[in-house]
Design a protein around this motif. Structure first.
Motif, PDB file in Angstrom:
ATOM      1  N   GLU A   1       0.502  -1.068   0.120  1.00 47.94           N
ATOM      2  CA  GLU A   1      -0.574   0.447   0.005  1.00 47.94           C
ATOM      3  C   GLU A   1       0.338   1.418   0.584  1.00 47.94           C
ATOM      4  OE1 GLU A   1      -3.417  -2.089   2.554  1.00 47.94           O
ATOM      5  OE2 GLU A   1      -2.309  -0.797   3.937  1.00 47.94           O
ATOM      6  N   ARG A   2       1.987   0.709   0.939  1.00 47.70           N
ATOM      7  CA  ARG A   2       2.896   2.132   1.153  1.00 47.70           C
ATOM      8  C   ARG A   2       3.514   2.662  -0.727  1.00 47.70           C
ATOM      9  NH1 ARG A   2       6.057   4.368   4.668  1.00 47.70           N
ATOM     10  NH2 ARG A   2       7.172   5.901   3.576  1.00 47.70           N
ATOM     11  N   ARG A   3       3.931   1.615  -1.048  1.00 46.94           N
ATOM     12  CA  ARG A   3       4.694   1.289  -2.696  1.00 46.94           C
ATOM     13  C   ARG A   3       3.756   2.444  -3.545  1.00 46.94           C
ATOM     14  NH1 ARG A   3       6.763  -3.306  -1.858  1.00 46.94           N
ATOM     15  NH2 ARG A   3       5.227  -3.933  -2.583  1.00 46.94           N
ATOM     16  N   GLN A   4       2.143   1.996  -3.406  1.00 40.63           N
ATOM     17  CA  GLN A   4       1.173   2.639  -4.315  1.00 40.63           C
ATOM     18  C   GLN A   4       1.295   3.997  -4.093  1.00 40.63           C
ATOM     19  OE1 GLN A   4       0.475   0.536  -6.786  1.00 40.63           O
ATOM     20  NE2 GLN A   4       0.786  -1.108  -6.258  1.00 40.63           N
ATOM     21  N   LEU A   5       1.349   3.946  -3.273  1.00 41.72           N
ATOM     22  CA  LEU A   5       0.499   5.845  -1.983  1.00 41.72           C
ATOM     23  C   LEU A   5       1.203   6.605  -2.834  1.00 41.72           C
ATOM     24  CD1 LEU A   5      -1.150   4.423   0.989  1.00 41.72           C
ATOM     25  CD2 LEU A   5      -1.935   6.001  -1.271  1.00 41.72           C
ATOM     26  N   SER A   6       2.720   6.344  -2.826  1.00 45.08           N
ATOM     27  CA  SER A   6       3.887   6.964  -2.343  1.00 45.08           C
ATOM     28  C   SER A   6       3.763   7.441  -3.789  1.00 45.08           C
ATOM     29  CB  SER A   6       5.233   6.458  -2.570  1.00 45.08           C
ATOM     30  OG  SER A   6       5.326   6.174  -1.025  1.00 45.08           O
ATOM     31  N   ARG A   7       3.463   5.790  -5.415  1.00 41.07           N
ATOM     32  CA  ARG A   7       3.816   6.707  -6.457  1.00 41.07           C
ATOM     33  C   ARG A   7       2.846   8.090  -6.861  1.00 41.07           C
ATOM     34  NH1 ARG A   7       4.019   0.278  -7.654  1.00 41.07           N
ATOM     35  NH2 ARG A   7       5.928   0.128  -7.477  1.00 41.07           N
ATOM     36  N   LEU A   8       1.206   7.666  -6.554  1.00 39.19           N
ATOM     37  CA  LEU A   8       0.261   8.324  -6.703  1.00 39.19           C
ATOM     38  C   LEU A   8       0.229   9.793  -6.373  1.00 39.19           C
ATOM     39  CD1 LEU A   8      -2.393   6.144  -5.660  1.00 39.19           C
ATOM     40  CD2 LEU A   8      -2.464   6.842  -8.149  1.00 39.19           C
ATOM     41  N   VAL A   9       1.216   9.472  -4.902  1.00 40.74           N
ATOM     42  CA  VAL A   9       1.498  11.692  -4.930  1.00 40.74           C
ATOM     43  C   VAL A   9       2.566  11.913  -5.462  1.00 40.74           C
ATOM     44  CG1 VAL A   9       3.007  12.730  -2.729  1.00 40.74           C
ATOM     45  CG2 VAL A   9       0.642  10.909  -2.308  1.00 40.74           C
ATOM     46  N   GLY A  10       4.029  11.235  -5.505  1.00 43.52           N
ATOM     47  CA  GLY A  10       5.383  11.137  -5.890  1.00 43.52           C
ATOM     48  C   GLY A  10       4.716  11.162  -7.762  1.00 43.52           C
ATOM     49  N   THR A  11       4.400   9.883  -8.224  1.00 41.92           N
ATOM     50  CA  THR A  11       4.993  10.542  -9.887  1.00 41.92           C
ATOM     51  C   THR A  11       3.009  11.007 -10.718  1.00 41.92           C
ATOM     52  OG1 THR A  11       6.121   8.269  -9.361  1.00 41.92           O
ATOM     53  CG2 THR A  11       5.012   8.997 -11.371  1.00 41.92           C
ATOM     54  N   ALA A  12       2.168  10.791  -9.676  1.00 41.04           N
ATOM     55  CA  ALA A  12       1.120  10.869 -10.176  1.00 41.04           C
ATOM     56  C   ALA A  12       0.321  12.552  -9.937  1.00 41.04           C
ATOM     57  CB  ALA A  12      -0.257  10.228 -10.198  1.00 41.04           C
ATOM     58  N   GLY A  13       0.685  13.017  -9.035  1.00 44.52           N
ATOM     59  CA  GLY A  13       0.767  14.816  -9.068  1.00 44.52           C
ATOM     60  C   GLY A  13      -0.886  14.846  -8.264  1.00 44.52           C
ATOM     61  N   VAL A  14      -1.283  13.478  -7.626  1.00 45.43           N
ATOM     62  CA  VAL A  14      -2.068  13.728  -6.566  1.00 45.43           C
ATOM     63  C   VAL A  14      -2.760  14.719  -6.118  1.00 45.43           C
ATOM     64  CG1 VAL A  14      -3.074  11.302  -7.873  1.00 45.43           C
ATOM     65  CG2 VAL A  14      -2.019  12.084  -5.514  1.00 45.43           C
ATOM     66  N   ASP A  15      -4.429  15.698  -6.121  1.00 45.39           N
ATOM     67  CA  ASP A  15      -4.016  16.357  -5.140  1.00 45.39           C
ATOM     68  C   ASP A  15      -5.124  16.061  -3.497  1.00 45.39           C
ATOM     69  OD1 ASP A  15      -4.552  18.678  -7.171  1.00 45.39           O
ATOM     70  OD2 ASP A  15      -5.637  18.060  -8.610  1.00 45.39           O
ATOM     71  N   GLY A  16      -5.320  14.841  -3.494  1.00 47.58           N
ATOM     72  CA  GLY A  16      -6.002  13.749  -2.659  1.00 47.58           C
ATOM     73  C   GLY A  16      -5.916  12.235  -2.900  1.00 47.58           C
ATOM     74  N   LEU A  17      -5.987  11.777  -1.245  1.00 50.45           N
ATOM     75  CA  LEU A  17      -5.946  10.195  -1.216  1.00 50.45           C
ATOM     76  C   LEU A  17      -7.090   9.658  -0.668  1.00 50.45           C
ATOM     77  CD1 LEU A  17      -2.401  10.071  -0.619  1.00 50.45           C
ATOM     78  CD2 LEU A  17      -3.558   9.668  -2.686  1.00 50.45           C
ATOM     79  N   LEU A  18      -7.946   9.072  -1.481  1.00 52.02           N
ATOM     80  CA  LEU A  18      -9.027   8.315  -0.834  1.00 52.02           C
ATOM     81  C   LEU A  18      -8.464   6.643  -0.718  1.00 52.02           C
ATOM     82  CD1 LEU A  18     -11.659   8.711  -3.424  1.00 52.02           C
ATOM     83  CD2 LEU A  18     -11.666  10.273  -0.332  1.00 52.02           C
ATOM     84  N   VAL A  19      -8.474   6.166   0.863  1.00 46.48           N
ATOM     85  CA  VAL A  19      -7.276   5.197   1.382  1.00 46.48           C
ATOM     86  C   VAL A  19      -7.715   4.212   2.030  1.00 46.48           C
ATOM     87  CG1 VAL A  19      -5.971   6.491   2.141  1.00 46.48           C
ATOM     88  CG2 VAL A  19      -4.944   3.939   1.389  1.00 46.48           C
ATOM     89  N   ALA A  20      -7.792   3.035   1.603  1.00 49.95           N
ATOM     90  CA  ALA A  20      -7.991   2.065   2.371  1.00 49.95           C
ATOM     91  C   ALA A  20      -7.083   1.111   3.105  1.00 49.95           C
ATOM     92  CB  ALA A  20      -9.498   0.888   2.333  1.00 49.95           C
TER      93      ALA A  20
END
Length: 465
Positions: free
Chosen positions: A224-243
């Motif tokens: 989960e940490r790997r997936q979230l790191s990619r979203l924040v660092g690479t995809a440049g998301v504005d926010g996260l929904l996460v379980a």
């Protein structure tokens, strides 16, 4: 982890914030006075000293944005996190400032930050040719049209295509790519339970013009940490929904990482606290305690006096289903001593057949006539085993399942508690959108709890002699 998991149903709601007419609203806080011009004539808001005597000065939004532009002129490129730290404001505030300045044509948004229009970096990112000729406009886009982005405000949703005033006083529609907010979503499974949650979030995001980037994990905090790191660092998301996984050392570390991720986070079917004061994170959850209690009340209404419970060992929902079962039995005066209260391996485990027979043996020996089972696969296998052993369902044993993913396909169709999965997804996205749109850095944490439904089918009936 099993695929059928759920969270703790939120704790009590945060106390209401004080209003401006509340006599205690200003106690212990600095009080604002009239704006004063600084040496360059720009307006600042000067605050009276706080209790510690520190002098607090807060820039007006226009001056803060002017500083953003000035920093861009000096450096060429600035990052959102660096600006937030330097200006002493939230990341959300900086993102809004950059969006507004972009709509006014003063800068160009890039992933994680901004650059000035006309700079070499901006020209490269914009695809300007070496001769200085910009690329041809997209089909349907007028040459020279200003690129604008909607500005958030009360009731606004990030990415919503609201009319925006552009330089020159013209009113236009935001450029679709500029206006679209990007939201990352990470769930532990893409098959059982979670597809409806995803669908709800996707529908809400689509309705507001936002882009949803989905990642599936494997019930492991490291993944989960790997997936979230990619979203924040690479995809440049504005926010996260996460379980996320929230238990164990890795789960606790993941929760701390989310708290410092630099973007707003809403937990989905999870709840967690952070910091020395155990402050709650923003979350949207099903009230599984209420759902389990509802099942017990249904069975008691049919005349059952011994209602057992069966859950699996690795599901995060287990303690909440059990708590709801126990509370309802206590309120209704149903006996707990001798009534099956069992946690087993799930139906995919090699030890499941023996565990299942032990459950049924316990029901027969104790005179238990009804059983609440989490979740559908285990309940269906239990009914099949009852039929093999000559135990009538619902004549000898009424069964209520928790989840209602495939309960209707059983023979007989199973009465089920149905968590509001799509509603959870919609509410989670909307809560995140409200967080992104709210300019108040002191916005209180919101925890949304949504009630499940009871779907009565053929597997529950009055006990037969």
């Amino acid at each position: 982890m099993t695929a059928h998991d759920h969270p703790h149903p939120g704790a009590p709601s945060a106390p209401p914030s004080r209003g401006p007419d509340d006599p205690a609203a200003g106690e212990g806080h600095a009080q604002a006075v009239e704006p004063l011009p600084d040496e360059q004539g720009a307006q600042v808001v000067e605050l009276l000293p706080d209790e510690q005597g520190a002098q607090l000065v807060e820039l007006l939004p226009d001056e803060r944005r002017a500083q953003v532009v000035e920093l861009l002129r000096r450096r060429g490129v600035v990052r959102v996190n660096e600006l937030a730290a330097e200006l002493d404001v939230s990341v959300i505030t900086v993102r809004r400032d950059i969006a507004l300045l972009s709509s006014q044509g003063l800068l160009r948004r890039v992933r994680g930050g901004a650059v000035l229009h006309g700079s070499a970096v901006a020209d490269t990112l914009a695809g300007v040719t070496p001769q200085g000729t910009p690329p041809a406009p997209e089909p349907g886009q007028e040459a020279g049209a200003a690129s604008v982005r909607s500005v958030t405000g009360p009731g606004a949703v990030p990415g919503e295509a609201a009319p925006t005033t552009v330089p020159g006083g013209q009113v236009g529609r935001p450029d679709q790519e500029q206006a679209r907010a990007t939201v990352g979503m990470v769930v532990p499974s893409l098959d059982y339970y979670w597809p409806d949650v995803i669908r709800g979030a996707r529908e809400a995001a689509a309705a507001s013009g936002a882009r949803l980037v989905l990642r599936g994990a494997t019930y492991q905090a490291a993944d989960e940490r790997r997936q979230l790191s990619r979203l924040v660092g690479t995809a440049g998301v504005d926010g996260l929904l996460v379980a996320p996984t929230t238990t164990g050392d890795e789960g606790e570390e993941l929760v701390r990482w989310l708290q410092g991720a630099g973007v707003p986070v809403v937990l989905v079917e999870r709840a967690a606290t952070v910091g020395p004061h155990r402050e709650a994170m923003e979350s949207v959850v099903s009230d599984h305690v209420f759902g389990a209690a509802m099942a017990v009340r249904h069975l008691a209404t049919l005349g059952h006096r011994r209602v057992g419970v069966l859950t699996t060992t690795q599901s995060p929902t287990t303690p909440h289903v059990r708590r709801g079962w126990r509370q309802a039995c206590g309120e209704l005066g149903l006996p707990l001593d001798g009534t099956p209260d069992l946690t087993t391996v799930d139906q995919r485990d090699p030890g499941w057949p023996e565990a299942l027979d032990a459950v049924l043996d316990a029901c027969v020996a104790s005179g238990t006539t009804a059983l609440l089972v989490h979740s559908d696969p285990e309940a269906i296998r239990l009914v099949e085993r009852c039929q093999e052993r000559g135990i009538r369902v619902p004549g000898d044993l009424s069964v209520v399942t928790y989840d209602d993913e495939v309960a209707e396909l059983c023979d007989p169709p199973l009465t089920a508690v149905r968590p509001p999965k799509a509603a959870i997804g919609r509410a989670a996205y909307r809560l995140l959108a409200e967080r992104l749109a709210d300019e108040d850095p002191q916005r209180p944490t919101h925890r949304v709890v949504i009630e499940p439904r009871l779907i009565v089918r053929a597997s529950s009936a009055p006990p037969q002699p």
